[in-house]
Design a protein around this motif. Structure first.
Motif, PDB file in Angstrom:
ATOM      1  N   GLN A 292      39.362 -19.724  17.352  1.00 54.80           N
ATOM      2  CA  GLN A 292      37.911 -19.729  17.473  1.00 54.80           C
ATOM      3  C   GLN A 292      37.468 -18.430  18.136  1.00 54.80           C
ATOM      4  O   GLN A 292      37.871 -18.119  19.245  1.00 54.80           O
ATOM      5  CB  GLN A 292      37.484 -20.936  18.327  1.00 54.80           C
ATOM      6  CG  GLN A 292      35.970 -21.077  18.494  1.00 54.80           C
ATOM      7  CD  GLN A 292      35.282 -21.387  17.174  1.00 54.80           C
ATOM      8  OE1 GLN A 292      35.793 -22.132  16.368  1.00 54.80           O
ATOM      9  NE2 GLN A 292      34.127 -20.781  16.951  1.00 54.80           N
ATOM     10  N   GLN A 293      36.644 -17.636  17.472  1.00 54.99           N
ATOM     11  CA  GLN A 293      36.220 -16.350  18.016  1.00 54.99           C
ATOM     12  C   GLN A 293      35.106 -16.562  19.026  1.00 54.99           C
ATOM     13  O   GLN A 293      34.169 -17.321  18.801  1.00 54.99           O
ATOM     14  CB  GLN A 293      35.764 -15.420  16.887  1.00 54.99           C
ATOM     15  CG  GLN A 293      36.896 -15.015  15.976  1.00 54.99           C
ATOM     16  CD  GLN A 293      36.487 -13.953  14.981  1.00 54.99           C
ATOM     17  OE1 GLN A 293      35.363 -13.504  14.966  1.00 54.99           O
ATOM     18  NE2 GLN A 293      37.417 -13.546  14.149  1.00 54.99           N
ATOM     19  N   SER A 294      35.218 -15.871  20.155  1.00 52.88           N
ATOM     20  CA  SER A 294      34.201 -15.934  21.196  1.00 52.88           C
ATOM     21  C   SER A 294      34.071 -14.566  21.817  1.00 52.88           C
ATOM     22  O   SER A 294      34.898 -13.683  21.581  1.00 52.88           O
ATOM     23  CB  SER A 294      34.602 -16.968  22.260  1.00 52.88           C
ATOM     24  OG  SER A 294      35.860 -16.619  22.831  1.00 52.88           O
ATOM     25  N   HIS A 295      33.014 -14.397  22.620  1.00 53.17           N
ATOM     26  CA  HIS A 295      32.803 -13.096  23.247  1.00 53.17           C
ATOM     27  C   HIS A 295      33.876 -12.861  24.305  1.00 53.17           C
ATOM     28  O   HIS A 295      34.079 -13.684  25.196  1.00 53.17           O
ATOM     29  CB  HIS A 295      31.412 -13.036  23.867  1.00 53.17           C
ATOM     30  CG  HIS A 295      31.036 -11.663  24.308  1.00 53.17           C
ATOM     31  ND1 HIS A 295      30.609 -10.686  23.409  1.00 53.17           N
ATOM     32  CD2 HIS A 295      31.065 -11.080  25.529  1.00 53.17           C
ATOM     33  CE1 HIS A 295      30.369  -9.568  24.079  1.00 53.17           C
ATOM     34  NE2 HIS A 295      30.641  -9.779  25.350  1.00 53.17           N
TER      35      HIS A 295
ATOM     36  N   GLU B  71      33.793  -3.329  24.345  1.00 47.74           N
ATOM     37  CA  GLU B  71      32.917  -3.331  23.170  1.00 47.74           C
ATOM     38  C   GLU B  71      33.738  -3.192  21.886  1.00 47.74           C
ATOM     39  O   GLU B  71      33.486  -3.867  20.882  1.00 47.74           O
ATOM     40  CB  GLU B  71      31.905  -2.197  23.281  1.00 47.74           C
ATOM     41  CG  GLU B  71      30.984  -2.041  22.083  1.00 47.74           C
ATOM     42  CD  GLU B  71      30.053  -3.227  21.866  1.00 47.74           C
ATOM     43  OE1 GLU B  71      29.547  -3.379  20.745  1.00 47.74           O
ATOM     44  OE2 GLU B  71      29.839  -3.998  22.823  1.00 47.74           O
TER      45      GLU B  71
ATOM     46  N   ASN C  19      35.481  -6.565  21.151  1.00 43.63           N
ATOM     47  CA  ASN C  19      34.579  -7.573  20.594  1.00 43.63           C
ATOM     48  C   ASN C  19      34.179  -7.247  19.162  1.00 43.63           C
ATOM     49  O   ASN C  19      34.096  -8.145  18.310  1.00 43.63           O
ATOM     50  CB  ASN C  19      33.346  -7.723  21.486  1.00 43.63           C
ATOM     51  CG  ASN C  19      33.599  -8.634  22.677  1.00 43.63           C
ATOM     52  OD1 ASN C  19      33.785  -9.834  22.528  1.00 43.63           O
ATOM     53  ND2 ASN C  19      33.658  -8.046  23.866  1.00 43.63           N
ATOM     54  N   ARG C  20      33.947  -5.988  18.882  1.00 41.29           N
ATOM     55  CA  ARG C  20      33.609  -5.603  17.506  1.00 41.29           C
ATOM     56  C   ARG C  20      34.778  -5.875  16.566  1.00 41.29           C
ATOM     57  O   ARG C  20      34.596  -6.383  15.463  1.00 41.29           O
ATOM     58  CB  ARG C  20      33.243  -4.117  17.441  1.00 41.29           C
ATOM     59  CG  ARG C  20      31.854  -3.776  17.938  1.00 41.29           C
ATOM     60  CD  ARG C  20      31.448  -2.458  17.309  1.00 41.29           C
ATOM     61  NE  ARG C  20      30.321  -1.833  17.973  1.00 41.29           N
ATOM     62  CZ  ARG C  20      29.774  -0.694  17.558  1.00 41.29           C
ATOM     63  NH1 ARG C  20      30.266  -0.061  16.509  1.00 41.29           N
ATOM     64  NH2 ARG C  20      28.747  -0.164  18.185  1.00 41.29           N
TER      65      ARG C  20
ATOM     66  N   GLN D 138      37.196  -8.037  16.862  1.00 37.78           N
ATOM     67  CA  GLN D 138      37.375  -9.473  16.650  1.00 37.78           C
ATOM     68  C   GLN D 138      36.372 -10.009  15.632  1.00 37.78           C
ATOM     69  O   GLN D 138      36.708 -10.846  14.792  1.00 37.78           O
ATOM     70  CB  GLN D 138      37.226 -10.221  17.979  1.00 37.78           C
ATOM     71  CG  GLN D 138      37.544 -11.691  17.854  1.00 37.78           C
ATOM     72  CD  GLN D 138      37.324 -12.448  19.139  1.00 37.78           C
ATOM     73  OE1 GLN D 138      38.180 -13.210  19.556  1.00 37.78           O
ATOM     74  NE2 GLN D 138      36.193 -12.252  19.783  1.00 37.78           N
ATOM     75  N   GLN D 139      35.149  -9.497  15.681  1.00 35.39           N
ATOM     76  CA  GLN D 139      34.107  -9.984  14.770  1.00 35.39           C
ATOM     77  C   GLN D 139      34.303  -9.486  13.332  1.00 35.39           C
ATOM     78  O   GLN D 139      33.769 -10.077  12.392  1.00 35.39           O
ATOM     79  CB  GLN D 139      32.731  -9.554  15.283  1.00 35.39           C
ATOM     80  CG  GLN D 139      32.320 -10.246  16.570  1.00 35.39           C
ATOM     81  CD  GLN D 139      31.218  -9.513  17.305  1.00 35.39           C
ATOM     82  OE1 GLN D 139      30.580  -8.619  16.749  1.00 35.39           O
ATOM     83  NE2 GLN D 139      30.999  -9.881  18.559  1.00 35.39           N
ATOM     84  N   LEU D 140      35.055  -8.391  13.158  1.00 32.06           N
ATOM     85  CA  LEU D 140      35.197  -7.793  11.830  1.00 32.06           C
ATOM     86  C   LEU D 140      36.161  -8.553  10.933  1.00 32.06           C
ATOM     87  O   LEU D 140      36.143  -8.384   9.716  1.00 32.06           O
ATOM     88  CB  LEU D 140      35.671  -6.331  11.953  1.00 32.06           C
ATOM     89  CG  LEU D 140      34.629  -5.338  12.455  1.00 32.06           C
ATOM     90  CD1 LEU D 140      35.241  -3.957  12.581  1.00 32.06           C
ATOM     91  CD2 LEU D 140      33.434  -5.286  11.517  1.00 32.06           C
TER      92      LEU D 140
ATOM     93  N   LYS E  25      37.345 -11.641   9.011  1.00 39.64           N
ATOM     94  CA  LYS E  25      36.659 -12.822   8.485  1.00 39.64           C
ATOM     95  C   LYS E  25      37.565 -14.050   8.436  1.00 39.64           C
ATOM     96  O   LYS E  25      37.113 -15.164   8.293  1.00 39.64           O
ATOM     97  CB  LYS E  25      36.131 -12.535   7.067  1.00 39.64           C
ATOM     98  CG  LYS E  25      35.237 -11.306   6.967  1.00 39.64           C
ATOM     99  CD  LYS E  25      33.980 -11.454   7.807  1.00 39.64           C
ATOM    100  CE  LYS E  25      33.060 -10.264   7.608  1.00 39.64           C
ATOM    101  NZ  LYS E  25      31.937 -10.268   8.562  1.00 39.64           N
TER     102      LYS E  25
ATOM    103  N   HIS F 117      32.867   0.700   9.868  1.00 35.04           N
ATOM    104  CA  HIS F 117      32.027   0.042  10.864  1.00 35.04           C
ATOM    105  C   HIS F 117      31.863   0.895  12.118  1.00 35.04           C
ATOM    106  O   HIS F 117      30.772   0.970  12.692  1.00 35.04           O
ATOM    107  CB  HIS F 117      32.637  -1.313  11.238  1.00 35.04           C
ATOM    108  CG  HIS F 117      31.893  -2.012  12.334  1.00 35.04           C
ATOM    109  ND1 HIS F 117      30.730  -2.713  12.117  1.00 35.04           N
ATOM    110  CD2 HIS F 117      32.127  -2.089  13.670  1.00 35.04           C
ATOM    111  CE1 HIS F 117      30.285  -3.198  13.267  1.00 35.04           C
ATOM    112  NE2 HIS F 117      31.124  -2.835  14.221  1.00 35.04           N
TER     113      HIS F 117
END
Length: 436
Positions: A2-5, A59, A62-63, A65-67, A69, A105
């Motif tokens: 589960q991705q989180s900040h 930063e 976090n970027r 991790q969000q990239l 899918k 990105h």
């Protein structure tokens, strides 16, 4: 996962992350491990301090991790190297696309407390699609891929499978051999001619290191540099190269050749406080003007925020040495730093020249580099010239100097002298007819 900040405290460290790799390897027959190294991140902490550096790293984490899918596990391997495990993924195409997605990105800068940073990456990947999972070998293959990515002049990405031949044993032997190579004079400089594109006469050369290994034959710089970095011998290797260049210039003078030489300089040397004094000593010892030596820097080093690097470059330039930016355009050039940097030459990355006729954008990039060179009163040099057609286009654009296989590959000292004494060269040999 589960991705989180993430915070710095919640990013899994190396040991926790390796446990995640082991767990994934036990559960999945197919998986990939991606190691993501932030290029020249030490300059950020040197220039802005550890707090700013940590905020930028956070930063970036976090970027990243969000990239991704799909399912993944994320962690921090070392100070500026992150790891991503991708269960069920082994497609080379998909992994390459993920790398390109990351690079695209991060073209947008990171900001913190009035500071900006454009992140670039070296990425090494290992994938497993069949066979038994071996944690130690799996992680070491990913680290080997990352090393290859760092050494590549073409792209900052390397991918290995578990079936690729491992070079670890040979690398360890090379490290042990390097000290002996310096002592027994096994190292040699080769010279790739720099040519006036209108007269086709040799006006100088780039020095390239070669190793005459007693069992492996002639080796290229990658293995040498890896060994030197591992043994903390980059300065020793760098000074050997510089002194050899000075000796070569003395030999050129004796042959009636008034030429200049360019030498690739490592970031390690630019952080050496004795660099200026040692170059002055070499100039005095060999009675060679420092203006005949050009130091070639990679784009990321030349455009770094390091105050130490800027100070060293300013001192070297004031002494008369020429400074050039190598592989210009290969990275994501921060033109503001190009504007502020005192340089004597821009070397256009060979990929733009070699693909000059394939896409009009390549010509536009070279034309832009020439305009920047004109505005900065610095020379623009084209690398990778291989065809007469490329030569003609570069002349039309107004590029005056170049190097490439059309003229000659890098060659030994005596062979280079014979070539330089020829009136005109094309294809690595004298050509009496000038190309119209």
């Amino acid at each position: 996962m589960q991705q989180s900040h993430l915070s710095m405290a919640t990013i899994p460290n190396r040991y926790a992350f390796i446990d995640k790799v082991a767990s994934c390897g036990a559960q999945h027959q197919q998986l990939s491990l991606m190691l993501i190294d932030v290029v020249r991140f030490s300059d950020v902490t040197t220039s802005f301090g550890i707090e700013v550096g940590d905020q930028f790293l956070l930063e970036i984490a976090n970027r990243l991790q969000q990239l991704f899918k799909h399912d993944m596990e994320f962690g921090r391997i070392s100070g500026d190297v992150f790891g991503v495990v991708l269960p069920g993924v082994h497609s080379q195409v998909l992994l390459q696309q993920q790398f390109e997605y990351i690079v695209e990105h991060f073209k947008s800068p990171l900001y913190y407390d009035g500071h900006a940073f454009i992140a670039d990456f070296n990425v090494g990947v290992v994938s497993l699609s069949t066979g038994q999972f071996d944690l130690t070998l799996f992680v070491s293959r990913a680290e080997a891929a990352l090393k290859q990515a760092k050494e590549s002049k073409y792209q900052n990405y390397s991918q290995l499978t578990m079936h690729d031949c491992a070079a670890t044993g040979r690398s360890l032997a090379l490290k042990a051999d390097l000290r002996r190579a310096l002592v027994r004079d096994e190292l040699e400089l080769y010279y790739q001619p720099k040519v006036d594109l209108h007269s086709l006469k040799v006006i100088g050369a780039e020095c390239l290191l070669r190793w005459n290994h007693p069992t492996d034959g002639l080796l290229f710089p990658g293995a040498l540099i890896e060994a030197a970095e591992s043994y903390n011998m980059m300065n020793e290797l760098g000074y050997w190269t510089l002194e050899s260049a000075f000796r070569a210039l003395v030999g050129f003078d004796m042959e009636g050749l008034n030429l200049a030489l360019s030498v690739n300089i490592s970031p390690t040397q630019l952080y050496d406080t004795q660099l200026v004094a040692n170059l002055q000593l070499l100039s005095h010892q060999y009675n060679i003007e420092l203006s005949r030596i050009e130091l070639e820097l990679t784009e990321d080093v030349a455009l770094s925020n390091s105050l130490m690097v800027k100070k060293q470059l300013a001192e070297l330039h004031a002494m008369g040495l020429k400074i050039s930016v190598d592989d210009f355009g290969k990275g994501y050039s921060n033109l503001a730093y190009i504007r502020d940097l005192t340089i004597d030459a821009l070397k256009i990355d060979k990929t733009f020249v070699m693909e000059l006729t394939d896409n009009p954008v390549n010509r536009a990039i070279i034309e832009a580099a020439r305009l920047i060179g004109t505005a900065k009163h610095c020379e623009v040099i084209a690398e990778g010239i291989e065809t007469i057609e490329q030569l003609h286009i570069l002349r039309e654009i107004g590029i005056a100097t170049g190097q490439g296989f059309l003229f000659s590959k890098a060659i030994p000292y005596r062979q280079f002298i014979q070539l330089a004494q020829s009136d005109i060269i094309v294809g690595g040999s004298p050509a009496r007819q000038k190309i119209a």
